[in-house]
Design a protein around this motif. Sequence first.
Motif, PDB file in Angstrom:
ATOM      1  N   ILE A  34       0.836  -1.203   0.000  1.00  0.00           N
ATOM      2  CA  ILE A  34       0.000   0.000   0.000  1.00  0.00           C
ATOM      3  C   ILE A  34       0.870   1.252   0.000  1.00  0.00           C
ATOM      4  CG2 ILE A  34      -1.547   1.339   1.482  1.00  0.00           C
ATOM      5  CD1 ILE A  34      -3.012  -0.704  -0.014  1.00  0.00           C
ATOM      6  N   VAL A  35       1.906   1.233   0.836  1.00  0.00           N
ATOM      7  CA  VAL A  35       2.787   2.402   0.894  1.00  0.00           C
ATOM      8  C   VAL A  35       3.486   2.582  -0.444  1.00  0.00           C
ATOM      9  CG1 VAL A  35       4.779   3.414   2.034  1.00  0.00           C
ATOM     10  CG2 VAL A  35       3.097   2.163   3.370  1.00  0.00           C
ATOM     11  N   ALA A  36       3.928   1.442  -1.033  1.00  0.00           N
ATOM     12  CA  ALA A  36       4.603   1.528  -2.330  1.00  0.00           C
ATOM     13  C   ALA A  36       3.647   2.053  -3.397  1.00  0.00           C
ATOM     14  CB  ALA A  36       5.133   0.156  -2.733  1.00  0.00           C
ATOM     15  N   LEU A  37       2.369   1.703  -3.244  1.00  0.00           N
ATOM     16  CA  LEU A  37       1.369   2.096  -4.232  1.00  0.00           C
ATOM     17  C   LEU A  37       1.254   3.618  -4.339  1.00  0.00           C
ATOM     18  CD1 LEU A  37      -0.563   0.516  -6.044  1.00  0.00           C
ATOM     19  CD2 LEU A  37      -2.332   0.844  -4.334  1.00  0.00           C
ATOM     20  N   ILE A  38       1.170   4.271  -3.189  1.00  0.00           N
ATOM     21  CA  ILE A  38       0.998   5.730  -3.229  1.00  0.00           C
ATOM     22  C   ILE A  38       2.275   6.374  -3.770  1.00  0.00           C
ATOM     23  CG2 ILE A  38       1.761   6.473  -0.925  1.00  0.00           C
ATOM     24  CD1 ILE A  38      -1.607   7.468  -2.184  1.00  0.00           C
ATOM     25  N   ALA A  39       3.430   5.781  -3.449  1.00  0.00           N
ATOM     26  CA  ALA A  39       4.678   6.284  -4.015  1.00  0.00           C
ATOM     27  C   ALA A  39       4.673   6.082  -5.524  1.00  0.00           C
ATOM     28  CB  ALA A  39       5.869   5.569  -3.382  1.00  0.00           C
ATOM     29  N   ALA A  40       4.177   4.905  -5.953  1.00  0.00           N
ATOM     30  CA  ALA A  40       4.140   4.614  -7.389  1.00  0.00           C
ATOM     31  C   ALA A  40       3.248   5.600  -8.126  1.00  0.00           C
ATOM     32  CB  ALA A  40       3.649   3.189  -7.614  1.00  0.00           C
TER      33      ALA A  40
ATOM     34  N   GLY B 109      -5.390  -4.234   7.035  1.00  0.00           N
ATOM     35  CA  GLY B 109      -6.039  -3.987   8.318  1.00  0.00           C
ATOM     36  C   GLY B 109      -5.490  -4.904   9.405  1.00  0.00           C
ATOM     37  N   VAL B 110      -5.308  -6.175   9.064  1.00  0.00           N
ATOM     38  CA  VAL B 110      -4.755  -7.144  10.016  1.00  0.00           C
ATOM     39  C   VAL B 110      -3.337  -6.729  10.408  1.00  0.00           C
ATOM     40  CG1 VAL B 110      -3.854  -9.498  10.215  1.00  0.00           C
ATOM     41  CG2 VAL B 110      -6.155  -9.120   9.337  1.00  0.00           C
ATOM     42  N   TYR B 111      -2.571  -6.303   9.413  1.00  0.00           N
ATOM     43  CA  TYR B 111      -1.202  -5.868   9.737  1.00  0.00           C
ATOM     44  C   TYR B 111      -1.237  -4.716  10.736  1.00  0.00           C
ATOM     45  CZ  TYR B 111       3.099  -3.317   9.587  1.00  0.00           C
ATOM     46  OH  TYR B 111       4.208  -2.646   9.993  1.00  0.00           O
ATOM     47  N   LEU B 112      -2.075  -3.715  10.441  1.00  0.00           N
ATOM     48  CA  LEU B 112      -2.088  -2.510  11.271  1.00  0.00           C
ATOM     49  C   LEU B 112      -2.503  -2.818  12.703  1.00  0.00           C
ATOM     50  CD1 LEU B 112      -3.572   0.098   8.788  1.00  0.00           C
ATOM     51  CD2 LEU B 112      -1.239  -0.044   9.650  1.00  0.00           C
ATOM     52  N   ILE B 113      -3.461  -3.710  12.881  1.00  0.00           N
ATOM     53  CA  ILE B 113      -3.985  -3.947  14.225  1.00  0.00           C
ATOM     54  C   ILE B 113      -3.222  -5.065  14.938  1.00  0.00           C
ATOM     55  CG2 ILE B 113      -6.010  -4.614  15.568  1.00  0.00           C
ATOM     56  CD1 ILE B 113      -6.194  -1.849  14.323  1.00  0.00           C
ATOM     57  N   GLU B 114      -2.951  -6.177  14.219  1.00  0.00           N
ATOM     58  CA  GLU B 114      -2.410  -7.345  14.904  1.00  0.00           C
ATOM     59  C   GLU B 114      -0.880  -7.375  14.927  1.00  0.00           C
ATOM     60  OE1 GLU B 114      -4.479  -9.526  16.371  1.00  0.00           O
ATOM     61  OE2 GLU B 114      -6.295  -8.553  15.648  1.00  0.00           O
ATOM     62  N   TYR B 115      -0.248  -6.798  13.921  1.00  0.00           N
ATOM     63  CA  TYR B 115       1.213  -6.884  13.856  1.00  0.00           C
ATOM     64  C   TYR B 115       1.903  -5.530  14.021  1.00  0.00           C
ATOM     65  CZ  TYR B 115       0.607 -11.663  12.291  1.00  0.00           C
ATOM     66  OH  TYR B 115       0.271 -12.986  12.224  1.00  0.00           O
ATOM     67  N   GLY B 116       1.444  -4.536  13.259  1.00  0.00           N
ATOM     68  CA  GLY B 116       2.141  -3.252  13.246  1.00  0.00           C
ATOM     69  C   GLY B 116       2.032  -2.502  14.558  1.00  0.00           C
ATOM     70  N   GLN B 117       0.824  -2.542  15.129  1.00  0.00           N
ATOM     71  CA  GLN B 117       0.511  -1.776  16.334  1.00  0.00           C
ATOM     72  C   GLN B 117       1.053  -0.357  16.267  1.00  0.00           C
ATOM     73  OE1 GLN B 117       1.336  -5.183  18.153  1.00  0.00           O
ATOM     74  NE2 GLN B 117      -0.848  -5.623  18.256  1.00  0.00           N
ATOM     75  N   ASP B 118       1.993   0.003  17.142  1.00  0.00           N
ATOM     76  CA  ASP B 118       2.446   1.396  17.152  1.00  0.00           C
ATOM     77  C   ASP B 118       3.790   1.586  16.479  1.00  0.00           C
ATOM     78  OD1 ASP B 118       0.252   2.598  18.218  1.00  0.00           O
ATOM     79  OD2 ASP B 118       0.812   2.111  20.287  1.00  0.00           O
ATOM     80  N   SER B 119       4.192   0.611  15.660  1.00  0.00           N
ATOM     81  CA  SER B 119       5.500   0.747  15.024  1.00  0.00           C
ATOM     82  C   SER B 119       5.493   1.934  14.060  1.00  0.00           C
ATOM     83  CB  SER B 119       5.839  -0.527  14.251  1.00  0.00           C
ATOM     84  OG  SER B 119       5.028  -0.617  13.105  1.00  0.00           O
ATOM     85  N   ARG B 120       6.702   2.398  13.752  1.00  0.00           N
ATOM     86  CA  ARG B 120       6.811   3.562  12.884  1.00  0.00           C
ATOM     87  C   ARG B 120       6.222   3.258  11.513  1.00  0.00           C
ATOM     88  NH1 ARG B 120      12.192   6.957  13.164  1.00  0.00           N
ATOM     89  NH2 ARG B 120      11.361   7.132  15.266  1.00  0.00           N
ATOM     90  N   PHE B 121       6.502   2.043  11.017  1.00  0.00           N
ATOM     91  CA  PHE B 121       6.002   1.732   9.683  1.00  0.00           C
ATOM     92  C   PHE B 121       4.475   1.684   9.642  1.00  0.00           C
ATOM     93  CE2 PHE B 121       4.745  -1.183   6.259  1.00  0.00           C
ATOM     94  CZ  PHE B 121       5.210  -0.440   5.198  1.00  0.00           C
ATOM     95  N   ALA B 122       3.880   1.201  10.735  1.00  0.00           N
ATOM     96  CA  ALA B 122       2.419   1.160  10.783  1.00  0.00           C
ATOM     97  C   ALA B 122       1.846   2.568  10.685  1.00  0.00           C
ATOM     98  CB  ALA B 122       1.954   0.485  12.060  1.00  0.00           C
ATOM     99  N   LYS B 123       2.566   3.528  11.291  1.00  0.00           N
ATOM    100  CA  LYS B 123       2.081   4.918  11.212  1.00  0.00           C
ATOM    101  C   LYS B 123       2.150   5.416   9.782  1.00  0.00           C
ATOM    102  CE  LYS B 123       2.631   6.497  15.902  1.00  0.00           C
ATOM    103  NZ  LYS B 123       3.763   6.377  16.805  1.00  0.00           N
ATOM    104  N   VAL B 124       3.256   5.071   9.105  1.00  0.00           N
ATOM    105  CA  VAL B 124       3.398   5.454   7.691  1.00  0.00           C
ATOM    106  C   VAL B 124       2.261   4.834   6.879  1.00  0.00           C
ATOM    107  CG1 VAL B 124       4.854   5.287   5.637  1.00  0.00           C
ATOM    108  CG2 VAL B 124       5.894   5.687   7.867  1.00  0.00           C
ATOM    109  N   ALA B 125       1.983   3.544   7.163  1.00  0.00           N
ATOM    110  CA  ALA B 125       0.932   2.841   6.411  1.00  0.00           C
ATOM    111  C   ALA B 125      -0.432   3.480   6.675  1.00  0.00           C
ATOM    112  CB  ALA B 125       0.919   1.364   6.781  1.00  0.00           C
ATOM    113  N   THR B 126      -0.699   3.832   7.950  1.00  0.00           N
ATOM    114  CA  THR B 126      -1.977   4.473   8.268  1.00  0.00           C
ATOM    115  C   THR B 126      -2.124   5.783   7.512  1.00  0.00           C
ATOM    116  OG1 THR B 126      -1.842   3.524  10.459  1.00  0.00           O
ATOM    117  CG2 THR B 126      -3.434   5.275  10.155  1.00  0.00           C
ATOM    118  N   PHE B 127      -1.033   6.549   7.497  1.00  0.00           N
ATOM    119  CA  PHE B 127      -1.046   7.826   6.785  1.00  0.00           C
ATOM    120  C   PHE B 127      -1.311   7.586   5.292  1.00  0.00           C
ATOM    121  CE2 PHE B 127       1.321  11.145   4.429  1.00  0.00           C
ATOM    122  CZ  PHE B 127       0.596  12.243   4.840  1.00  0.00           C
ATOM    123  N   THR B 128      -0.672   6.551   4.752  1.00  0.00           N
ATOM    124  CA  THR B 128      -0.861   6.227   3.337  1.00  0.00           C
ATOM    125  C   THR B 128      -2.318   5.916   3.032  1.00  0.00           C
ATOM    126  OG1 THR B 128       1.329   5.253   3.358  1.00  0.00           O
ATOM    127  CG2 THR B 128      -0.036   4.775   1.474  1.00  0.00           C
TER     128      THR B 128
END
Lengths: 323, 304
Positions: A34-40, B109-128
């Motif tokens: 998903i992140v790569a998608l918005i960058a793409a 969604g599963v990544y964000l809630i079950e794995y990513g939690q408060d990691s920096r990358f999860a924040k980037v993904a949420t923003f995306t």
Amino acid sequence: MSAPEAPAADEPKKVVRAGDRVFQSLATGSGIFIVALIAAVGIFLLLRAFPSLQANQVSFLFSRVWDTSDPNNLKFGITDLAWVTVASSLVALVIAMPVSCGIALFLTQYAPRSLARPFAYIVDLLAAVPSVVYGLWGVVALAPVLNPVATWLNTNLGWVPIFADGNVPANSGANIFTAGIVLAVMILPTITGVTREVFQRTPTAHIEGAQALGATRWEVVRTTVWPFGRNGFIGGSMLGLGRALGETVALTIILSGVNIGPNFSVFDAGATFASKIALGSAEFVNDMQVGAYISAGLVLFVLTFAVNAIARWIESASGKGKA
Amino acid sequence: MRTDTADVERPAATPAFQPLGFGRKLKNGAATALFGAAFLIAVIPLLWVLFTLLQKGLAPLLRPDWWSHSFNGLTANDYNGGIYHALMGTLLEGLVCAIISVPLGVLVGVYLIEYGQDSRFAKVATFTVDILSGLPSIVAGLFIYALWITTFGFNRSGFAVALSLVLLMVPVVVRVTETMLLIVPDELREASYALGVPKWKTIVKIVLPTALSGILTGVMLGLARVLGETAPLLILVGYAKAISFNLFDGGLASLPLVIYTERSTGTEAGDYRVWGAALTLVLVIMLINLAASLLSRLFAVKTK
């Protein structure tokens, strides 16, 4: 599934199973995708726009010409597009913001609890109507009703530049004025939804405190709900602005093609970034011509990206600082 | 006049609000009326749009061949023909879009809630996901054009449209999955772990089924939203008046595209078709919305 237990685990207590690994990488991979998608999106638009931008014979940012009929002699500038886009979105915001705020207050503070949910659902229904239908409705049903208002504004307030004569008659209906009102209806649910949520989060203690001091309902709103939710309201409005900037088909239908540039009045017709691209789809044969439209799309992408990012930032910042 | 003792007990301060006089009552009443009026202002366009749709679009829908025929071979002034081709095109594109969006969105969604939690990358993904949910549909269309058609060299097709719709639907699915997974009580997960069930199995067999009804509802709502999109259709697929089930080559009709294209005929019969298609589109969207609420009721997991 009986996954073989991984023997490589360092700590004997924590066993990492193959299934766990596969599933976790699937989920994480989707996140990365998903992140790569918005960058793409940004990269591909930039890549495709670049050759055409280089071949552009006029200033991209400051020219009012848009002539891409000859792929070897491209002339395209976005000044007019930017004006029509921003003007129609601002008209929409000016109308939708107070109304949305009023609805949000009505739903959270005034409507009886049992009716608040169905009422909110009704407002959400506005978002379910496709934009192409709003476009049709705007031209066929709304514009004729608005024409007297437009004519009145034009004759009586014509000395204000934005109500001066545009490039189409004020009573034609096919102008920014009509488009802005249609856009306002379309972004109403977006702004209302966000604002309602923030207003709902107003601490009950604040509201009850104000009531205990003898405040009327309106005073409760003014002294507790509004200061608490103001930033969320602004964030929601920015989200609505983002939607308005990118709206395509309704505007394509309403502001149908006028070749003369706008006169910077709300009684202008013309094209927004989005509607220009939609109208240009017939020219999507030559890569250079397409590149010109992709350049416009890139500007729109950057614009909506910025507006949405700011909106989310305001939204997430609000409600945190104050308890 | 206050006495000294009263001053000690109650420090001198003006009351927060003056006694309820006419001015305050008036302001309160005015505000109440204003906010109520704001709500009515939102209801007016809704009813107005629906009324216009029914008034202009009902006639074609009452003809049986509207649902079984296409616009193939129609002249500008023909009142025959039906919407079948566009209905199939819309449903086909929606189906392909859903097949791609749902697993992708649920996994994120599963990544964000079950794995990513408060990691920096999860924040980037949420923003995306936030940014993606604000992506204008025309930009989604342009991106697929730049990627799928210009770079990969494929033809304009219904599949390209479905791909662009994926960009618009995924954020909806992610959002709703996130919300639903957050509601699943942690006790359920812990009970499952305590029984020695691996995490992935806990998620697939316990957490996701619990959240299923909510996710399904969200998927349907997202689908209803993207089916009404017109902008990507204009640049990604040609309009065909005939029935086609070919997603990968040639033109493909869909309801929004019919509305947009048939408008240019400019005849009364053209108008008849346009409004018929518009009402059909709104009906399809309403049916999907209705199905969504029915599904959520059917599959709702009894909690408490």
